[in-house]
Design a protein around this motif. Structure first.
Motif, short mmCIF file in Angstrom:
data_model
loop_
_atom_site.label_atom_id
_atom_site.label_comp_id
_atom_site.label_asym_id
_atom_site.label_seq_id
_atom_site.Cartn_x
_atom_site.Cartn_y
_atom_site.Cartn_z
N ASN A 1 0.04 4.87 -6.36
CA ASN A 1 0.94 5.66 -7.04
C ASN A 1 1.33 5.39 -8.46
O ASN A 1 2.08 6.05 -9.33
N GLY A 2 0.74 4.43 -8.88
CA GLY A 2 0.75 3.78 -10.38
C GLY A 2 1.81 2.77 -10.63
O GLY A 2 2.18 2.29 -11.62
N THR A 3 2.63 2.44 -9.42
CA THR A 3 3.76 1.40 -9.48
C THR A 3 2.99 -0.12 -9.68
O THR A 3 2.24 -0.45 -8.78
N GLN A 4 3.71 -0.68 -10.70
CA GLN A 4 3.22 -2.14 -11.02
C GLN A 4 3.94 -2.94 -10.12
O GLN A 4 5.09 -2.76 -9.97
N VAL A 5 3.30 -3.95 -9.50
CA VAL A 5 3.96 -4.78 -8.48
C VAL A 5 3.53 -6.06 -8.70
O VAL A 5 2.51 -6.45 -9.36
N LYS B 1 7.50 2.89 4.88
CA LYS B 1 7.25 2.82 3.42
C LYS B 1 7.10 1.30 3.12
O LYS B 1 6.15 1.08 2.42
N LYS C 1 13.69 -6.78 -6.77
CA LYS C 1 13.57 -6.05 -5.95
C LYS C 1 12.36 -5.88 -4.96
O LYS C 1 11.35 -5.89 -5.47
N HIS D 1 9.90 -4.53 -2.68
CA HIS D 1 8.95 -3.01 -2.08
C HIS D 1 8.67 -3.42 -0.54
O HIS D 1 8.83 -2.24 0.00
N GLU E 1 9.02 -5.99 -7.24
CA GLU E 1 8.71 -5.19 -8.54
C GLU E 1 8.04 -6.26 -9.52
O GLU E 1 8.51 -7.29 -9.48
N TRP E 2 7.41 -5.53 -10.54
CA TRP E 2 6.67 -6.41 -11.45
C TRP E 2 7.53 -6.51 -12.64
O TRP E 2 8.19 -5.36 -13.01
N THR E 3 8.10 -7.79 -13.03
CA THR E 3 8.91 -7.77 -14.34
C THR E 3 8.47 -8.52 -15.52
O THR E 3 9.19 -9.05 -16.46
N ILE F 1 -1.51 -2.74 -9.12
CA ILE F 1 -1.01 -1.41 -9.52
C ILE F 1 -1.39 -0.84 -8.19
O ILE F 1 -2.60 -0.74 -7.75
#
Length: 535
Positions: free
Chosen positions: A286-290, A250, A329, A331, A345-347, A283
């Motif tokens: 799967n829609g995850t902002q990074v 992953k 975090k 990824h 992760e996008w903060t 993005i």
């Protein structure tokens, strides 16, 4: 007490090390509580008491009163007397240098007296690990002063008449506290959202039976059913998730996936840039902002060597295992012959630098950030000592609820001295308006440090961010934090501070700030909102 007042000051000072000698304590043992209060107010330290205290601090800088500047000698003198008497009252075997426990159980006449000595709890000896005030019919709200002993492991306030709300947040700095007995009191029931994690942190020997804090039994039955049904499901999901992580790879991203996530690494998606790297907001499918940190080639060849690729991947495999609320975090990564990237992760990309300069947060929030940074540092040091990080206000991010995130890493940097130095600079920049100071000194970190050294401790008003609107008490806390920051950056001192010592010092200041904020809120409400004197 007439005999105590007539003691020769020279012999008294020569005998004093940390506490007043035992013969002074024996005088207190035979007098009433009212006489203790009266005589403490009339007693004053001998002429050479300052020399004795200075010598103590040189031998053991971890003593609580050593971190206060300027020192209140009258207060410290009364503290030593009370500490010596309290040590004997608690039947400790050694009352000359230190003692591990305070035992005032079943002493309803003397226990309230010691709780009223706020100066004792202010300088609470770090050797105290256990406090027992049970079975004393204590009334009123929870005695928050005892929580200034942030190192304690056990606290017993059972079989009393304490009432009101339990200050749950004030327990946060007490990371060593595992045994808490509040049974048989009259506290107000805590909301389950506030108290659920609080109850879980204590061991099986703790007790809250008939304390008024526990929710009703019906709620616990529902919770038990949820656990019985949810636990097997959670285990299955955990096993399935572990299999997916191990066998589906992953964490590895291709360059084409990152390119699609950033619209072809467009300038519109670029949120930062530095020497050898650029940061993009992306993005995933799967829609995850990074947050995607791309690294440029720093050699003349057209591709990255196989060895460098292997080393980068091995480092990233370590970083994806970091799990802490104050560490960003990770990824995954991208690594091939032409590009390297770290995906986290996008903060929101709000750095400490921007947060302090633009939001002008109050002193309590800045302290919370410093505590959060230290928690992240301690986690990395204990669990992943091979992981280094860039601890600057421009690279540490601020997430929701003023939670800081250590965001830039470099595996293999293990210099604890450098990390402590960087934290010291961070403290100084957090107390002042860092961007304004850097502009004044043209980005010179050395100039910033010299300025603080030149004005410390007597003329700090010019350096402390005036937008915090400090009171007299919080100004002293800020001054104490500046002293800690200067110690962290001073390589000339013989005994370098450890990360654990720094954590204890900062969390103690934060605990005092929380207690003071609670007291100020009650005072402001009582005096019609007139507030407190600003510095």
């Amino acid at each position: 007490m007439k005999g105590a007042r007539k003691m020769n000051s020279n012999s008294m000072a020569s005998s004093l090390k940390l506490f007043i000698p035992l013969f002074v304590s024996s005088i207190f043992l035979s007098i009433s509580a009212a006489t203790v209060v009266e005589d403490l107010a009339n007693l004053h330290p001998p002429s050479d008491f300052n020399t004795t205290i200075t010598s103590n601090c040189l031998k053991d800088p971890s003593l609580r009163y050593c971190s206060f500047s300027p020192m209140n000698l009258d207060e410290i003198f009364r503290f030593t007397i009370v500490a010596s008497h309290l040590c004997n009252q608690s039947k400790n075997p050694n009352c000359v240098e230190s003692f591990p426990r305070i035992d005032l159980s079943s002493q309803p006449k003397t226990a309230p007296l010691y709780l009223s000595f706020s100066f004792f709890w202010k300088y609470c000896p770090i050797s105290i690990l256990s406090i027992d005030l049970s079975n004393n019919s204590l009334k009123g709200t929870f005695p928050t002063d005892i929580l200034l002993c942030t190192q304690i492991q056990a606290l017993d306030l059972s079989h009393n008449l304490l009432s009101g709300d339990l200050p749950l947040q004030a327990f946060t700095p007490l990371t060593n506290l595992t045994l808490l007995n509040l049974s048989y009191n009259l506290f107000s029931e805590s909301r389950i959202s506030d108290s659920e994690f609080f109850f879980k942190r204590f061991n099986n020997s703790s007790s809250f039976l008939h304390s008024g804090l526990l929710p009703n039994h019906k709620k616990y039955r529902i919770k038990a059913v949820v656990i019985l049904v949810g636990f097997p499901i959670s285990v299955l999901m955990l096993v399935g998730g572990f299999w997916w992580l191990c066998f589906k790879n992953k964490h590895k991203y291709s360059n084409s996936v990152l390119k699609a996530a950033t619209n072809g690494f467009s300038r519109k998606n670029m949120v930062g840039k530095g020497e050898g790297f650029a940061i993009y907001k992306g993005i995933l499918r799967n829609g995850t902002q990074v947050r995607i940190e791309m690294y440029y080639l720093n050699n003349s060849s057209n591709n990255i060597s196989r060895e460098n690729c292997r080393k980068f991947v091995e480092d990233c495999k370590i970083l994806v295992q970091l799990r802490h609320k104050n560490v960003v975090k990770v990824h995954g990564w991208c690594s091939d012959r032409y590009s390297r990237a770290l995906v986290t992760e996008w903060t929101g990309e709000v750095s400490l630098d921007m947060w302090v300069s633009e939001s002008a947060p109050p002193w309590k929030q800045r302290l919370k950030v410093l505590v959060g940074v230290l928690k992240g540092m301690c986690y990395i040091q204990e669990q992943w000592p091979e992981v280094g990080y860039d601890l600057r206000t421009s690279s540490v991010l601020v997430h929701e609820n003023a939670e800081p995130l250590i965001a830039r890493f470099k595996v293999g940097e293990n210099s604890s001295t450098k990390k402590i130095y960087r934290f010291g600079v961070l403290v100084l920049e957090m107390v002042t308006n860092g961007r304004v100071m850097r502009e004044e000194f043209e980005g010179s970190e050395a100039g910033l440090l010299e300025c603080f050294k030149m004005h410390y401790p007597g003329n700090l008003q010019k350096l402390i961010d005036e937008r915090m609107e400090l009171t007299e008490n919080t100004f002293e806390q800020a001054k104490e934090a500046i002293g800690i920051g200067l110690l962290c950056t001073d390589h000339s001192i013989n005994r370098q501070l450890s990360l654990g010592q720094i954590f204890n010092m900062i969390t103690r200041i934060y605990a005092a700030c929380l207690v003071l904020a609670t007291q100020n809120h009650k005072t402001s409400y009582a005096d019609g909102g007139r507030g407190h004197k600003r510095v």
